[in-house]
Design a protein around this motif. Sequence first.
Motif, PDB file in Angstrom:
ATOM      1  N   VAL A   2       0.840  -1.199   0.000  1.00  0.00           N
ATOM      2  CA  VAL A   2       0.000   0.000   0.000  1.00  0.00           C
ATOM      3  C   VAL A   2       0.876   1.251   0.000  1.00  0.00           C
ATOM      4  O   VAL A   2       0.645   2.198  -0.753  1.00  0.00           O
ATOM      5  CB  VAL A   2      -0.940   0.007   1.236  1.00  0.00           C
ATOM      6  CG1 VAL A   2      -1.852   1.214   1.191  1.00  0.00           C
ATOM      7  CG2 VAL A   2      -1.742  -1.274   1.303  1.00  0.00           C
ATOM      8  N   LEU A   3       1.900   1.205   0.875  1.00  0.00           N
ATOM      9  CA  LEU A   3       2.848   2.326   0.919  1.00  0.00           C
ATOM     10  C   LEU A   3       3.456   2.576  -0.467  1.00  0.00           C
ATOM     11  O   LEU A   3       3.514   3.709  -0.935  1.00  0.00           O
ATOM     12  CB  LEU A   3       3.985   1.980   1.880  1.00  0.00           C
ATOM     13  CG  LEU A   3       4.045   2.637   3.244  1.00  0.00           C
ATOM     14  CD1 LEU A   3       5.176   2.028   4.050  1.00  0.00           C
ATOM     15  CD2 LEU A   3       4.265   4.146   3.125  1.00  0.00           C
ATOM     16  N   ASP A   4       3.884   1.481  -1.093  1.00  0.00           N
ATOM     17  CA  ASP A   4       4.517   1.608  -2.418  1.00  0.00           C
ATOM     18  C   ASP A   4       3.569   2.254  -3.425  1.00  0.00           C
ATOM     19  O   ASP A   4       3.970   3.103  -4.215  1.00  0.00           O
ATOM     20  CB  ASP A   4       4.955   0.225  -2.929  1.00  0.00           C
ATOM     21  CG  ASP A   4       6.131  -0.324  -2.111  1.00  0.00           C
ATOM     22  OD1 ASP A   4       6.754   0.462  -1.358  1.00  0.00           O
ATOM     23  OD2 ASP A   4       6.403  -1.539  -2.218  1.00  0.00           O
ATOM     24  N   ARG A   5       2.298   1.825  -3.357  1.00  0.00           N
ATOM     25  CA  ARG A   5       1.350   2.386  -4.329  1.00  0.00           C
ATOM     26  C   ARG A   5       1.116   3.864  -4.072  1.00  0.00           C
ATOM     27  O   ARG A   5       0.994   4.665  -4.980  1.00  0.00           O
ATOM     28  CB  ARG A   5       0.011   1.607  -4.262  1.00  0.00           C
ATOM     29  CG  ARG A   5       0.094   0.266  -4.982  1.00  0.00           C
ATOM     30  CD  ARG A   5      -1.014  -0.675  -4.584  1.00  0.00           C
ATOM     31  NE  ARG A   5      -2.337  -0.128  -4.920  1.00  0.00           N
ATOM     32  CZ  ARG A   5      -3.449  -0.378  -4.239  1.00  0.00           C
ATOM     33  NH1 ARG A   5      -3.403  -1.169  -3.165  1.00  0.00           N
ATOM     34  NH2 ARG A   5      -4.592   0.139  -4.606  1.00  0.00           N
ATOM     35  N   TYR A   6       1.076   4.225  -2.818  1.00  0.00           N
ATOM     36  CA  TYR A   6       0.895   5.637  -2.513  1.00  0.00           C
ATOM     37  C   TYR A   6       2.106   6.443  -2.983  1.00  0.00           C
ATOM     38  O   TYR A   6       1.971   7.494  -3.613  1.00  0.00           O
ATOM     39  CB  TYR A   6       0.674   5.829  -1.006  1.00  0.00           C
ATOM     40  CG  TYR A   6       0.557   7.287  -0.623  1.00  0.00           C
ATOM     41  CD1 TYR A   6      -0.481   8.084  -1.150  1.00  0.00           C
ATOM     42  CD2 TYR A   6       1.476   7.896   0.231  1.00  0.00           C
ATOM     43  CE1 TYR A   6      -0.587   9.425  -0.825  1.00  0.00           C
ATOM     44  CE2 TYR A   6       1.378   9.233   0.568  1.00  0.00           C
ATOM     45  CZ  TYR A   6       0.345   9.995   0.040  1.00  0.00           C
ATOM     46  OH  TYR A   6       0.240  11.341   0.354  1.00  0.00           O
TER      47      TYR A   6
ATOM     48  N   GLU B 232      -4.282  10.104  -0.800  1.00  0.00           N
ATOM     49  CA  GLU B 232      -3.926  10.015   0.613  1.00  0.00           C
ATOM     50  C   GLU B 232      -5.011   9.315   1.425  1.00  0.00           C
ATOM     51  O   GLU B 232      -4.733   8.475   2.288  1.00  0.00           O
ATOM     52  CB  GLU B 232      -3.642  11.403   1.179  1.00  0.00           C
ATOM     53  CG  GLU B 232      -2.996  11.354   2.541  1.00  0.00           C
ATOM     54  CD  GLU B 232      -2.709  12.739   3.099  1.00  0.00           C
ATOM     55  OE1 GLU B 232      -1.524  13.091   3.232  1.00  0.00           O
ATOM     56  OE2 GLU B 232      -3.679  13.479   3.389  1.00  0.00           O
ATOM     57  N   LYS B 233      -6.253   9.669   1.137  1.00  0.00           N
ATOM     58  CA  LYS B 233      -7.349   9.064   1.881  1.00  0.00           C
ATOM     59  C   LYS B 233      -7.362   7.547   1.725  1.00  0.00           C
ATOM     60  O   LYS B 233      -7.485   6.799   2.695  1.00  0.00           O
ATOM     61  CB  LYS B 233      -8.687   9.616   1.376  1.00  0.00           C
ATOM     62  CG  LYS B 233      -9.261  10.691   2.261  1.00  0.00           C
ATOM     63  CD  LYS B 233     -10.702  10.961   1.846  1.00  0.00           C
ATOM     64  CE  LYS B 233     -11.091  12.358   2.286  1.00  0.00           C
ATOM     65  NZ  LYS B 233     -12.495  12.679   1.955  1.00  0.00           N
ATOM     66  N   SER B 234      -7.205   7.104   0.484  1.00  0.00           N
ATOM     67  CA  SER B 234      -7.231   5.659   0.251  1.00  0.00           C
ATOM     68  C   SER B 234      -6.029   4.994   0.896  1.00  0.00           C
ATOM     69  O   SER B 234      -6.112   3.890   1.436  1.00  0.00           O
ATOM     70  CB  SER B 234      -7.220   5.341  -1.245  1.00  0.00           C
ATOM     71  OG  SER B 234      -8.096   6.187  -1.920  1.00  0.00           O
ATOM     72  N   PHE B 235      -4.891   5.680   0.827  1.00  0.00           N
ATOM     73  CA  PHE B 235      -3.671   5.155   1.457  1.00  0.00           C
ATOM     74  C   PHE B 235      -3.895   4.964   2.960  1.00  0.00           C
ATOM     75  O   PHE B 235      -3.585   3.912   3.528  1.00  0.00           O
ATOM     76  CB  PHE B 235      -2.517   6.116   1.175  1.00  0.00           C
ATOM     77  CG  PHE B 235      -1.357   5.988   2.120  1.00  0.00           C
ATOM     78  CD1 PHE B 235      -0.643   4.799   2.244  1.00  0.00           C
ATOM     79  CD2 PHE B 235      -0.956   7.080   2.894  1.00  0.00           C
ATOM     80  CE1 PHE B 235       0.425   4.702   3.117  1.00  0.00           C
ATOM     81  CE2 PHE B 235       0.110   6.977   3.765  1.00  0.00           C
ATOM     82  CZ  PHE B 235       0.803   5.790   3.885  1.00  0.00           C
ATOM     83  N   LEU B 236      -4.462   5.983   3.598  1.00  0.00           N
ATOM     84  CA  LEU B 236      -4.689   5.882   5.048  1.00  0.00           C
ATOM     85  C   LEU B 236      -5.685   4.779   5.360  1.00  0.00           C
ATOM     86  O   LEU B 236      -5.548   4.034   6.319  1.00  0.00           O
ATOM     87  CB  LEU B 236      -5.181   7.223   5.605  1.00  0.00           C
ATOM     88  CG  LEU B 236      -4.137   8.347   5.559  1.00  0.00           C
ATOM     89  CD1 LEU B 236      -4.764   9.677   5.972  1.00  0.00           C
ATOM     90  CD2 LEU B 236      -2.951   8.014   6.459  1.00  0.00           C
ATOM     91  N   LYS B 237      -6.698   4.685   4.511  1.00  0.00           N
ATOM     92  CA  LYS B 237      -7.724   3.673   4.735  1.00  0.00           C
ATOM     93  C   LYS B 237      -7.130   2.263   4.549  1.00  0.00           C
ATOM     94  O   LYS B 237      -7.304   1.384   5.388  1.00  0.00           O
ATOM     95  CB  LYS B 237      -8.867   3.927   3.746  1.00  0.00           C
ATOM     96  CG  LYS B 237     -10.046   2.972   3.880  1.00  0.00           C
ATOM     97  CD  LYS B 237     -10.875   3.287   5.095  1.00  0.00           C
ATOM     98  CE  LYS B 237     -11.971   2.235   5.302  1.00  0.00           C
ATOM     99  NZ  LYS B 237     -12.539   2.316   6.660  1.00  0.00           N
TER     100      LYS B 237
ATOM    101  N   SER C 152      -4.012   1.269   4.469  1.00  0.00           N
ATOM    102  CA  SER C 152      -2.899   0.888   5.349  1.00  0.00           C
ATOM    103  C   SER C 152      -3.364   0.770   6.801  1.00  0.00           C
ATOM    104  O   SER C 152      -2.595   0.350   7.659  1.00  0.00           O
ATOM    105  CB  SER C 152      -1.770   1.921   5.257  1.00  0.00           C
ATOM    106  OG  SER C 152      -2.196   3.154   5.810  1.00  0.00           O
ATOM    107  N   HIS C 153      -4.620   1.117   7.048  1.00  0.00           N
ATOM    108  CA  HIS C 153      -5.158   1.099   8.424  1.00  0.00           C
ATOM    109  C   HIS C 153      -4.299   1.894   9.374  1.00  0.00           C
ATOM    110  O   HIS C 153      -4.082   1.520  10.523  1.00  0.00           O
ATOM    111  CB  HIS C 153      -5.326  -0.342   8.933  1.00  0.00           C
ATOM    112  CG  HIS C 153      -6.335  -1.111   8.145  1.00  0.00           C
ATOM    113  ND1 HIS C 153      -7.660  -0.750   8.085  1.00  0.00           N
ATOM    114  CD2 HIS C 153      -6.201  -2.201   7.353  1.00  0.00           C
ATOM    115  CE1 HIS C 153      -8.291  -1.588   7.301  1.00  0.00           C
ATOM    116  NE2 HIS C 153      -7.436  -2.474   6.831  1.00  0.00           N
ATOM    117  N   TYR C 154      -3.813   3.007   8.836  1.00  0.00           N
ATOM    118  CA  TYR C 154      -2.932   3.830   9.659  1.00  0.00           C
ATOM    119  C   TYR C 154      -3.563   4.170  10.997  1.00  0.00           C
ATOM    120  O   TYR C 154      -2.942   4.022  12.057  1.00  0.00           O
ATOM    121  CB  TYR C 154      -2.567   5.123   8.907  1.00  0.00           C
ATOM    122  CG  TYR C 154      -1.810   6.088   9.793  1.00  0.00           C
ATOM    123  CD1 TYR C 154      -0.433   5.961   9.960  1.00  0.00           C
ATOM    124  CD2 TYR C 154      -2.475   7.070  10.523  1.00  0.00           C
ATOM    125  CE1 TYR C 154       0.265   6.796  10.816  1.00  0.00           C
ATOM    126  CE2 TYR C 154      -1.785   7.914  11.383  1.00  0.00           C
ATOM    127  CZ  TYR C 154      -0.418   7.769  11.524  1.00  0.00           C
ATOM    128  OH  TYR C 154       0.261   8.605  12.388  1.00  0.00           O
TER     129      TYR C 154
END
Length: 1023
Positions: free
Chosen positions: A734-738, A745-750, A752-754
């Motif tokens: 997920v990090l790599d895709r972001y 950013e929103k999808s990344f946070l979602k 990655s369950h940050y």
Amino acid sequence: MDMTVKHAQLYCSAIVAALFLNMVFLKNRPAEAGQLTAPVHNLSMEFAMQSSSLRANSRIELPAGVTLHLDLSSLNVSRIIINGQPAESGQTNNNYLDIASSQKDQEILVTYSKEIGPGSSPYNMISETGITLIDSWYPVADHEMLFKLTAHIPANFEAVSEADEIIAFLINNTKQVTFRFPYPLFSINFIAGPYVVSEEHFGEGKSLFAYFFPEDEELAPGYLVKAKKYLERYEEMLGPYPYSRFSIVENRLPTGFAMPTFTLLGQSVVRLPFIVDTSLGHEVLHAWFGNGVRMSPQEGNWVEGLTTYLADQSFAADEGRDSVYRKEQLVKYQSYVRPDMDLILRNFSNVDHGDSKGQPIRAVGYNKSSMFFHMLRHKVGPEVFTASLQDFFKRSRYTTAGWTDLQTSFETISGVNLAEFFSQWLDRNDVPNLAVQQPEITNTDGYPVLHFSIVQKNDKPYLLDVPLVIKTTADEIHKTFLVSESSSRFEIPLPSVPQTLVLDPGYDLMRELAPSELPPTWSRFQGAATKIAILSSENHRTLYRSLLQELEESEVRVLLQDEITDKDLAANSLLFLGTDGELSRSLFAQPDHPDPGFTVDVRNNPLNPLQVAVLVSASDAGQVEMAAGKLRHYGKYSYLSFKDGRLQDKNITETDTGIKIDLVKLPDGIETSSAQTFDAIIKKLLPYQVIYIGEGHTNHEDHQLQLEIARALYEHDPRLAIGMEMFTRPTQAVLDRYLAGELDEKSFLKESHYFKTWRFDYRLYRDIINFARHNKLPVIALNLEKNLVNQVFKAGGPNSLDDEERSLLPPDRKLDEPGYRERIETAYMMHAGQEQKGNFSGFLQAQALWDETMAEAIVEYLKAHPDERMMIIAGRGHVDKINAIPPRVARRLPVAQAVVVNSGGTPAETETADFIFFSPPSSLSPFPLLGVMLDDTEGAEGLLVTALSPEGQAIGAGIKEKDIILAIDSQPVNDMEDVKIEMLYKEKNGSVMVRVRRPTLFFNDRELDIEIPLKNAENPHHM
Ligand SMILES: [Zn+2]
């Protein structure tokens, strides 16, 4: 070498065994038989070498009024004549002969022979190479007697027995030797062989002889020189040597005995190079104590403690090692003796040197006893101590004496009543367990006053003189405090700031050692009440068979690693047979043992500081076999490495000296002229391939520093990767895709369950991650999945994980990095609630899992990208350069590492980090909050409002309890993560529109849109 101590014990215990066997008969005797009434025992014997036998006449002159009991049980008796008449059958039953007392003198004649078959006794032999007669070789009586021995031996032999005079002359082809000794004895011994005799003189007209076999002749001069020194040393200390000659006699049999007028040392012992410096002196001293004054059988054995103290301990003192020696005595005592064994010094009589279960008894009879004399010396002072011993020796020489006679001499000379002192040390089965508690520093007139309590944790307090050292900024202050209560409070005004207080730093007290003083040693494993040996596989049972045999008597459970639970690990002392097993690697990673050979490596059990863990490795079964039998001589060591049975390396882990209490640590500082600019420090960081920037997770200035350093490093060299504690390894994709721009950013946070795993305000990390994204720098997720760590914490270890879960853990985990346990324990005490206590071993395992996982992730990345530099972003505790991630990376890969932190003002920074910045404090604008408590039930639509903050915005806007929040600014929200992500973007808005579903009593639920004005609040966990 350590064998010294062991051999010393071997000698003395065996001597005492010989003495004691004969003395037990005495118990019913009404009064001490004086010299005048002692029977005279005339012995005359000759040998037949071919048949390993002797023939002898024993003629006893029994004075009027004396009875006699003779033991004939091991002799072939051919004739008994009593007062000129053959014995009547009622008087003898082949084994014993009893003679009633008569008003006239009597004469008893026994003619007998004795054959010494091979292996018939470990103490007797008759052969062409030598004769040794120690064990039941003549009719042994229940009386002290004056012995007159005559022996016929081969012409080339020389002979020794208890004697002040030895007369030998040749008759035809044999030599006749006659021995004269003017003092009564319970028993005598006889030694003969083809000796080379050399002579020396000492004292006033006394002779010193060495009887050595021709092949060891060149050792004699060394023995004579040293023995003379010892004889003179003890003559000066205690009074004249009690006999007119002393001999050092080499023996074919492996003995180490001290007899009146000689010491009998086995050939293998004599050849050990250190004997002259250790055991020889101990045996010489037995001429005064043990033989000169014999121990009274009614009162137990004071001989070995006093001899150990005046010889072994005192030789260590000659080299300035006496406090080290005494500490080793205390370690040994604590390794083997437990109060439930109920071992009391006054009851110590003797322990057989071959008895492997005798360690606790030896620890009392030699070590505690030696400490007793040390404390006695402190109590009365060195001059009175020596004068009292001289008095004791003078009063009791040539006879027997006990503890009460010692007490009498010491009380007479010192004028001090020592009844309580003697009784508390001789009659109690515990030893003092001391602690310093409630240290406190106040000031009077600007000068410090130190207050503290000395606490005795024993049921009943001892009367003790407790030595203390207070180290201040200016000097060391030595004091002794008399304590007699369970807790005694003291107050000491001081001229300067006290930094540490150390109780008993010189080991002058017989006491329990604190865990910080107690090194992990092989003896502690052997003496542990609960211990397991752990095999990583069944075939290791063969590899380590000789070690397991050696341990058979010490009650160790042997288990396969799969049979061990987390609880077993924390409750026992552990012996890992092989260091490649999963279990061993999960606690100690893989130790660096030498390859060929056999290594024993004793550590503290990281899960239980009262237990030890031993890591054993071996290249093959032969190496184990050659070394295993020797281990018993090396109990005091923490690390032993053998090759082909020979010791290559040994050490004792360093521990505190004395019970140490840290008091005041004045703050460290930095000279401002050595402070450097940011740029200068960046230049200094450039040589390092791994740079850790520690953070307090909520400290904005720490994150600012991370960003600035990332930027500066990147400018110097764009080959940079950022490793982050905040993301777990499975979120790497997920990090790599972001980072690649494939996710917003929103999808990344979602995805990655940050907010579920890390929770802290994302704005703290946003700039760093976006910097990496902009410059296409890799960001590496370092952390382990949270639920795994939680499970290990809760279960107390990884036992409950299934195989798949366990495969996610790094196999090599080192829980005993220096200071790690202590640091984690402090953190645990601060963070964990009372109800979590007892779970500490789980907490420690979980912490180590984090550090090891991150270290492994860093190393994996560096191995794949050897040209890149990594900057690591993690909490301050994880970047500790002594015991957190850095040493764990170093263990896996040799790279240059540096640790950077912002100063938090704690003194430890100078030790745990390499570079310290002084960033001004800064903060983010507070996170926008609604003022609601939400129930985050999985699967439900929306979020239930469970409570409203009374000062919050939501309550004023009309949100009610039990409302269900469905959307924020038209974005549907189903869990906390959604809410946090949405709110992250509302910072600059004046208000949000919240859609809620409100349950009504009689109608369908209603949906409402409510506008909530935003007010920022402090708590990031609430919304
Ligand atoms: Zn001894």
